[in-house]
Design a protein around this motif. Structure first.
Motif, short mmCIF file in Angstrom:
data_model
loop_
_atom_site.label_atom_id
_atom_site.label_comp_id
_atom_site.label_asym_id
_atom_site.label_seq_id
_atom_site.Cartn_x
_atom_site.Cartn_y
_atom_site.Cartn_z
N PRO A 120 0.82 -1.20 0.00
CA PRO A 120 0.00 0.00 0.00
C PRO A 120 0.86 1.26 0.00
CG PRO A 120 -0.76 -1.57 1.65
CD PRO A 120 0.56 -2.07 1.15
N ASP A 121 0.38 2.28 -0.67
CA ASP A 121 1.09 3.55 -0.73
C ASP A 121 0.16 4.65 -0.25
OD1 ASP A 121 2.59 5.74 -1.24
OD2 ASP A 121 2.73 5.47 -3.41
N PRO A 122 0.29 5.05 1.02
CA PRO A 122 -0.62 6.06 1.57
C PRO A 122 -0.51 7.39 0.84
CG PRO A 122 0.64 4.98 3.31
CD PRO A 122 1.25 4.58 2.02
N ALA A 123 0.65 7.65 0.22
CA ALA A 123 0.85 8.93 -0.44
C ALA A 123 0.50 8.87 -1.92
CB ALA A 123 2.30 9.36 -0.27
N ASP A 124 -0.32 7.92 -2.30
CA ASP A 124 -0.69 7.74 -3.70
C ASP A 124 -1.33 9.02 -4.23
OD1 ASP A 124 -1.53 6.91 -6.12
OD2 ASP A 124 -2.98 5.43 -5.40
N PRO A 125 -0.69 9.66 -5.26
CA PRO A 125 -1.21 10.92 -5.74
C PRO A 125 -2.17 10.78 -6.91
CG PRO A 125 0.93 10.52 -6.70
CD PRO A 125 0.60 9.32 -5.86
N ARG A 136 0.14 1.15 -6.32
CA ARG A 136 0.29 1.52 -7.73
C ARG A 136 1.69 1.17 -8.20
NH1 ARG A 136 -3.10 5.01 -10.24
NH2 ARG A 136 -1.40 5.92 -11.46
N GLY A 137 1.81 0.86 -9.49
CA GLY A 137 3.10 0.61 -10.10
C GLY A 137 3.12 1.20 -11.48
N GLY A 138 4.19 0.93 -12.21
CA GLY A 138 4.30 1.48 -13.54
C GLY A 138 3.25 0.97 -14.51
N MET A 139 2.72 -0.23 -14.24
CA MET A 139 1.74 -0.82 -15.15
C MET A 139 0.32 -0.42 -14.81
SD MET A 139 3.32 -4.66 -15.51
CE MET A 139 1.83 -5.28 -16.30
N GLY A 140 0.06 -0.05 -13.56
CA GLY A 140 -1.31 0.28 -13.20
C GLY A 140 -1.54 0.22 -11.72
N THR A 141 -2.80 0.05 -11.34
CA THR A 141 -3.22 0.06 -9.94
C THR A 141 -3.74 -1.32 -9.57
OG1 THR A 141 -3.85 2.38 -10.20
CG2 THR A 141 -4.67 1.23 -8.25
N VAL A 142 -3.45 -1.73 -8.34
CA VAL A 142 -3.90 -3.02 -7.85
C VAL A 142 -4.85 -2.80 -6.68
CG1 VAL A 142 -3.23 -5.27 -6.91
CG2 VAL A 142 -1.74 -4.10 -8.54
N TYR A 143 -6.00 -3.49 -6.73
CA TYR A 143 -7.03 -3.35 -5.71
C TYR A 143 -7.30 -4.70 -5.04
CZ TYR A 143 -8.24 0.98 -8.18
OH TYR A 143 -8.20 2.21 -8.78
N ASP A 144 -7.67 -4.61 -3.79
CA ASP A 144 -8.40 -5.70 -3.15
C ASP A 144 -9.85 -5.50 -3.63
OD1 ASP A 144 -9.98 -7.29 -1.53
OD2 ASP A 144 -9.06 -6.65 0.34
N ALA A 145 -10.36 -6.45 -4.43
CA ALA A 145 -11.69 -6.31 -5.01
C ALA A 145 -12.51 -7.55 -4.71
CB ALA A 145 -11.60 -6.09 -6.52
N LEU A 146 -13.80 -7.35 -4.57
CA LEU A 146 -14.72 -8.47 -4.36
C LEU A 146 -15.31 -8.88 -5.69
CD1 LEU A 146 -16.32 -10.32 -2.43
CD2 LEU A 146 -18.09 -8.54 -2.37
N ASP A 147 -15.09 -10.14 -6.05
CA ASP A 147 -15.72 -10.70 -7.24
C ASP A 147 -17.14 -11.09 -6.83
OD1 ASP A 147 -16.67 -12.19 -9.36
OD2 ASP A 147 -14.87 -13.42 -9.58
N THR A 148 -18.10 -10.26 -7.17
CA THR A 148 -19.47 -10.46 -6.70
C THR A 148 -20.13 -11.67 -7.33
OG1 THR A 148 -20.30 -8.92 -8.39
CG2 THR A 148 -19.78 -8.02 -6.21
N SER A 149 -19.60 -12.14 -8.46
CA SER A 149 -20.19 -13.32 -9.09
C SER A 149 -19.85 -14.60 -8.34
CB SER A 149 -19.73 -13.43 -10.55
OG SER A 149 -18.32 -13.63 -10.62
N LEU A 164 -5.58 -3.15 -12.63
CA LEU A 164 -6.11 -2.37 -13.74
C LEU A 164 -4.94 -1.69 -14.44
CD1 LEU A 164 -9.34 -0.67 -12.32
CD2 LEU A 164 -9.06 -2.89 -13.45
N ILE A 165 -4.80 -1.96 -15.73
CA ILE A 165 -3.67 -1.46 -16.50
C ILE A 165 -3.93 0.00 -16.91
CG2 ILE A 165 -2.22 -1.86 -18.51
CD1 ILE A 165 -2.18 -4.07 -16.34
N VAL A 166 -2.89 0.83 -16.84
CA VAL A 166 -3.05 2.23 -17.24
C VAL A 166 -3.39 2.29 -18.72
CG1 VAL A 166 -1.52 3.11 -15.44
CG2 VAL A 166 -0.57 2.45 -17.64
N PRO A 167 -4.27 3.23 -19.12
CA PRO A 167 -4.75 3.28 -20.51
C PRO A 167 -3.64 3.39 -21.55
CG PRO A 167 -6.12 4.65 -19.11
CD PRO A 167 -4.95 4.22 -18.27
N GLU A 168 -2.59 4.18 -21.26
CA GLU A 168 -1.54 4.36 -22.27
C GLU A 168 -0.82 3.06 -22.59
OE1 GLU A 168 -0.10 6.37 -18.38
OE2 GLU A 168 -1.95 6.09 -19.53
N LEU A 169 -0.70 2.15 -21.62
CA LEU A 169 -0.11 0.84 -21.90
C LEU A 169 -1.12 -0.08 -22.56
CD1 LEU A 169 1.98 0.13 -18.66
CD2 LEU A 169 2.84 0.66 -20.94
N ALA A 170 -2.36 -0.02 -22.11
CA ALA A 170 -3.40 -0.90 -22.66
C ALA A 170 -3.60 -0.66 -24.16
CB ALA A 170 -4.71 -0.70 -21.92
#
Length: 329
Positions: free
Chosen positions: A5-10, A31-44, A53-59
């Motif tokens: 985790p990065d508390p100073a995420d800008p 966050r990293g150079g490729m994108g952002t990582v979340y703890d996410a609930l797969d509701t299915s 989630l990959i940053v748009p410029e790389l995607a």
């Protein structure tokens, strides 16, 4: 894969969606150079995942997309308790994503920065687990090419730590000495994480550091072995402990010596069925008649070479049939 985790995420809050398809974001892991990582609930499915989630410029880069798919497919093809599992990947609402197993306690690099190097026993255990995952990758024909502390994720279970190899983003089909390079990098990681001075620890560790094995499987076995392995047939190590426990619980007469001290004391025999019967009698405590009956039954349903590596259930089933066969009147 999870990042610290990065508390100073800008990052712009607009880049942190509340939901993506079936995934509902719980918290940002980093966050990293490729994108952002979340703890996410797969509701299915009702389970938490690490959602990258990959940053748009790389995607939008075709070469990156190809590499991204390769990472997902490489990890998804592996079956190991020490490789981060890939659950899903693709694109939703224009966002490229990767959903993997959530490993909650950060990576080895972050742990080393917070707490320093590891005691010998813990370092050996963690690296042996990573070697187990790497051995599965090599068995599947993949090399990792980026073995380092930040690509080892950790899960604390009481006093035990489970290690997972992550980030196969630059994995490629194994060619030449690439797999050996993976092993060398893992041995170097072992040197880096051990807190004690060189030469400390069990003799097996000194041997590994002095003459590193050339395969991940050999490295794993060398780190886990209490003593140099004695030559023996493979099947007693594979099934004897579980077989004895189950069989004795069911009422089989067992003359038990400590299982951990068992060695192969059989003289060489030409007849594999007789050799198997002798092992069942001496090592599993079966009476001679039941041991012979079990060996003959297994020989009737398995090829000769398979008698050296028998599944537990096959041995137990054959022994049970011989022990509790109906008495003729």
């Amino acid at each position: 894969m999870p990042l610290p985790p990065d508390p100073a995420d800008p990052a712009d809050p607009a880049d942190h969606p509340d939901r993506l398809g079936p995934y509902r974001m719980v918290r940002c892991l980093g966050r990293g150079g490729m994108g952002t990582v979340y703890d996410a609930l797969d509701t299915s499915l009702g389970r938490h995942v690490a959602l990258k989630l990959i940053v748009p410029e790389l995607a939008d880069d075709p070469d990156f997309r190809a590499r991204f798919v390769r990472e997902a497919q490489a990890q998804a093809s592996l079956d190991s308790p020490h490789v981060v599992q890939v659950f899903a990947h693709g694109e939703i609402d224009g966002r490229l994503y990767l959903a993997t197993q959530l490993v909650p306690d950060g990576d080895l690099g972050a742990a080393l920065r917070r707490h320093g190097r590891l005691p010998v026993a813990e370092a050996v255990d963690v690296v042996a687990q990573v070697a187990d995952g790497l051995a599965e990758a090599h068995r599947a024909g993949l090399v990792h090419r980026d073995i380092k502390a930040s690509n080892v994720l950790l899960r604390r279970r009481g006093t035990h730590t489970v290690a997972y190899l992550a980030d196969f983003g630059i994995a490629v089909p194994a060619r030449g000495d690439a797999a050996v390079d993976d092993v060398r990098a893992l041995v170097q990681l072992l040197r880096e994480v051990i807190a004690d001075a060189p030469g400390a620890g069990p003799p097996r560790l000194a041997r590994v550091l002095r003459e590193p094995p050339t395969t991940a499987a050999a490295l794993r076995d060398a780190l886990r072995a209490g003593e140099p392995a004695r030559p023996s047939r493979r099947w007693p190590r594979r099934w004897s402990r579980r077989w004895l426990a189950v069989a004795c619980a069911a009422g089989v007469a067992c003359a038990l010596a400590p299982v951990a001290g068992m060695v192969d004391r059989r003289p060489p025999e030409q007849d594999p069925v007789a050799a198997l019967a002798r092992s069942l009698e001496q090592e599993a405590g079966l009476d001679p008649a039941t041991a012979r009956c079990t060996a003959r039954s297994l020989a009737a349903t398995h090829r000769t070479e398979e008698l050296e590596d028998l599944p537990v259930d096959d041995v137990l089933g054959a022994a049970a049939a011989c022990l509790w066969r109906p008495t003729r009147r």
